[in-house]
Design an enzyme around this catalytic site. Structure first.
Site, PDB file in Angstrom:
ATOM      1  N   GLU A  81     -33.678  25.649  58.124  1.00  0.00           N
ATOM      2  CA  GLU A  81     -34.977  24.841  57.833  1.00  0.00           C
ATOM      3  C   GLU A  81     -34.537  23.714  58.561  1.00  0.00           C
ATOM      4  OE1 GLU A  81     -37.709  26.586  58.351  1.00  0.00           O
ATOM      5  OE2 GLU A  81     -39.405  24.729  58.118  1.00  0.00           O
ATOM      6  N   ASP A  82     -33.751  23.182  57.996  1.00  0.00           N
ATOM      7  CA  ASP A  82     -33.770  21.422  58.458  1.00  0.00           C
ATOM      8  C   ASP A  82     -32.391  20.917  59.151  1.00  0.00           C
ATOM      9  OD1 ASP A  82     -36.039  21.355  57.069  1.00  0.00           O
ATOM     10  OD2 ASP A  82     -35.046  20.324  55.086  1.00  0.00           O
TER      11      ASP A  82
END
Ligand code: MN
Length: 740
Positions: A81-82
């Site tokens: 996700e990051d």
């Protein structure tokens, strides 16, 4: 004092050593370094390096004793996700399982929630479970959320409220249902802190005010129980604790009580080695303190749907302070704290790591032992593909729609409203235009475009949709909107069906037949029936079949119409009588065109020795020579009717017709007797017109039956076979005189 991240990792390593000694610590260390490098200098709102968050989540996962893959996935859970890290990279370095777990957590992270009514919440929870596919994904996600809630104080008030609500509505119930009591409790208390800071503070302060008093009380009571149990030789550990803030809160605000009125503020836990000791401890506790009636619960005998087991009782302490005691074994304790995760750990130890089917076998066995319907429904969702028959998708404003697996945008549109389905002109899924037969996936955001100039649903849609709701609504539309078309369609398919069955439309259309045929299929006119077939409300095949049956019946009974009602079934038409093989095969000596009927008392069949009785106005009634009525009648010399008996005989050819005749079977009363009789007659292909059984008392039953046979020989065969049924004493034809 803030720990460096390396120090935090060492804490994780310690936790792992303590809770899952089988864990591959070196692999976990590699994963930590990988995550640390991936997140780089990124920082959290609390000032810590970002990687401190996945480490903390991994600690929570390790505390539950989960496997290496789960701990690693927790460490990597935010990388997809990051950061720039991809699924494939993770798969290459840590294996496909870890990559799938991280991918699963990422998917759940991307789901956006808005607060909804309870039903929507339930759907959301189910959707998360469905999306997770592997229970470990949910456990890691819950750990992630728990750490976020623990560090929520650095977030903005809006974010705090939003996350707290989501936690209270989604994650705490999930944790509860997975039996993760400890985490559920902490999630609820942390959420309450942001959802009702004033109420939370009130309780916190009240507890604080009693802190000293409580501590003394705990000390005394604990010691008291401990001492007594060791006196009687029970090995135990006793813990005291203040009840969860949220549970006090619910009792106060839900039950409208003062803090002082909340009964079981204090709770004790007694953990022992085995179940027998649980009940022993209960006995001693009730001996020491006065139990409050109605507060005893045996969750050992009847576990909660989430596997929770313990004995609960509430008693009044020596100072008049009530408290709850929970008594359980160590295994129950572990399950109560970590729920499904605990089972995961146990099973993992026993069985191979790779066999996921086996890992979930316990859920199935759990399912089978569950009585609670809700729990069944829930646990149904825990298997890998337990949600295989459902799919959950979002409307553009965040409502969740629950559709059958394989559902298409058409199903979705009709699930919103039939007007939406009927005027659907296009559809987007996650912002992209897709065809109408596109198969929806969990978590898709579906938006239907409608147009007033839409021409309405297409007939093809009936073959595409998966939900009966959509199918019915589409049919409804065709029924209303396209009558002419339906009639044409229906007529075509009906006519081809009639042809297939070898019938003639002309026979159906004949004015003397049509009303009866329509009545048979329950339609007022042919047009109505065509219309129904056209929109799918009736099946052409069924309609044609029924009409064919009815046509046959008309042909069969048509010839008998003019006969007097009483003799209909048994009388031959006079014309055929002259040709000497009457329909019923009876020749009456010396009389032509004689009306005959078969007696109901003795029901003769061809081959029987017969005699005729000249009735007053109803022709000749045919009896068997061994008929009770005949014998009685001729035996009575005074009887004026005895001269009415005349000679009759069977025609040589009885035309293969069947004759109804009665038989009674006397047998030992038992279950299955009637079934045995019916089975034998069925095997002989003999038509059974009626069968009744009567209990004659003394363990004797009589079965009366009416069969259709062609001849006395055929009947004799049947009787021989029937007499072979176990328990049968006697078989008699009807009308025969009882033996004295
Ligand atoms: Mn996270």
């Amino acid at each position: 004092m803030m720990l460096t991240i390396d120090e935090q990792f060492e804490q994780l390593a310690e936790t792992i050593k303590k809770n899952s000694p089988g864990c591959d610590l070196e692999k976990v260390r590699t994963a930590y370094e990988f995550a640390r490098d991936a997140h780089g200098p990124q920082r959290r709102k609390d000032g810590q390096l970002f990687v401190s968050h996945p480490i903390a989540a991994a600690v929570i996962v390790a505390e539950m004793g989960l496997d290496t893959d789960s701990v690693i996935a927790a460490l990597l859970h935010d990388t997809i996700e990051d950061t720039k890290i991809t699924h494939d990279e993770i798969a290459k370095r840590f294996g496909e399982t870890v990559a799938e777990l991280v991918e699963g957590v990422t998917k759940l992270t991307r789901v956006v929630y808005t607060s909804k009514e309870e039903e929507q919440m339930e759907n959301l929870r189910k959707m998360l479970m469905a999306m997770a596919r592997d229970i470990r994904v949910i456990i890691i996600k819950v750990a992630d959320r728990l750490h976020n809630m623990r560090t929520m104080e650095y977030q903005s008030p809006e974010k705090q409220r939003e996350k707290a609500l989501e936690t209270m509505e989604i994650y705490a119930p999930i944790a509860y249902r997975l039996g993760m009591q400890k985490i559920k409790t902490e999630l609820e208390d942390l959420s309450l802190k942001y959802l009702d800071p004033i109420g939370y503070k009130e309780i916190q302060e009240a507890l604080e005010a009693r802190k000293e008093e409580s501590a003394e009380f705990f000390e005394r009571t604990q010691e008291h129980i401990r001492k007594r149990l060791s006196e009687v030789g029970i090995k135990s550990e006793v813990y005291g604790r203040i009840k969860q803030i949220y549970s006090i809160y619910r009792k106060m605000f839900g039950g409208n009580k003062e803090f002082s009125e909340v009964l079981d503020l204090y709770a004790f836990r007694v953990v022992v080695d085995d179940i027998a000791d649980c009940y022993n401890v209960l006995g001693y506790i009730h001996e020491m303190y006065r139990p409050i009636p109605g507060h005893f619960k045996d969750y050992i005998g009847t576990p909660k749907p989430n596997m929770y087991q313990s004995l609960h009782t509430t008693v009044i302490g020596t100072e008049g302070i009530p408290f709850e005691v929970q008594i359980r074994t160590w295994e129950m304790h572990h399950t109560a704290e970590y729920g499904i995760a605990a089972h995961w750990k146990y099973k993992e130890g026993i069985q191979g790591r790779e066999n996921s089917e086996e890992k979930f076998a316990w859920i199935r066995s759990l399912l089978e032992s569950q009585q609670d319907q809700d729990a069944q429904d829930f646990f149904r969702t825990l298997k890998f593909d337990l949600f295989a028959d459902e799919v959950f998708v979002f409307t553009p404003n965040g409502d969740v729609k629950n559709l059958p697996a394989g559902a298409t945008p058409i199903d979705f549109a009709y699930s919103i409203h039939s007007a939406v389905g009927n005027s659907m002109s296009g559809v987007t899924v996650n912002g992209r235009i897709v065809p109408f037969d596109h198969v929806l996936q969990n978590g898709d955001i579906v938006k239907v475009l409608t147009s007033k100039s839409s021409s309405g649903p297409s007939r093809d849609w009936l073959g595409i949709v998966k939900s009966s709701e959509a199918r019915n609504k589409i049919r409804q539309w065709f029924k209303k909107e396209k009558r002419e078309e339906n009639i044409a369609h229906g007529k075509l398919s009906f006519e081809s069906e009639v042809k297939r069955l070898g019938c003639q439309m002309a026979d159906i259309m004949r004015p003397e037949n049509l009303p009866q045929l329509l009545k048979k299929v329950s339609f007022p006119t042919l047009e109505e029936m065509y219309a129904a077939i056209g929109y799918g409300g009736a099946s052409a095949q069924k309609m044609a079949n029924r009409m064919r049956e009815e046509l046959r019946l008309i042909e069969k009974t048509g010839q008998q119409k003019e006969l007097p009602p009483e003799t209909t079934a048994f009388t031959a038409p006079q014309q055929q009588q002259q040709q000497q093989h009457a329909i019923h095969g009876i020749i009456v000596e010396g009389i032509d065109n004689c009306l005959t009927k078969f007696s109901r008392c003795c029901t003769p069949v061809p081959g029987d020795d017969i005699v005729g009785f000249v009735t007053r106005g109803y022709g000749v009634s045919v009896h068997r020579r061994d008929c009770r009525n005949y014998l009685d009648s001729v035996a009575d010399l005074q009887n004026p009717d005895r001269n009415r008996w005349i000679k009759v005989s069977w025609a040589r050819d009885t035309g293969g017709e069947t004759y109804q005749t009665g038989v009674s079977i006397t047998a030992r009363e038992r279950a299955g007797l009637v079934l045995d009789v019916a089975t034998i007659l069925g095997a002989l292909k003999m038509k059974l017109s009626s069968i009744t059984a009567r209990d004659m008392g003394d363990g004797i039953a009589t079965v009366f039956l009416t069969v259709e046979v062609k001849s006395r020989d055929e009947l004799a065969t049947a009787i021989a076979r029937l007499s072979g049924i176990p328990g049968v004493h006697d078989i008699k034809r009807s009308g025969v005189k009882d033996k004295p």
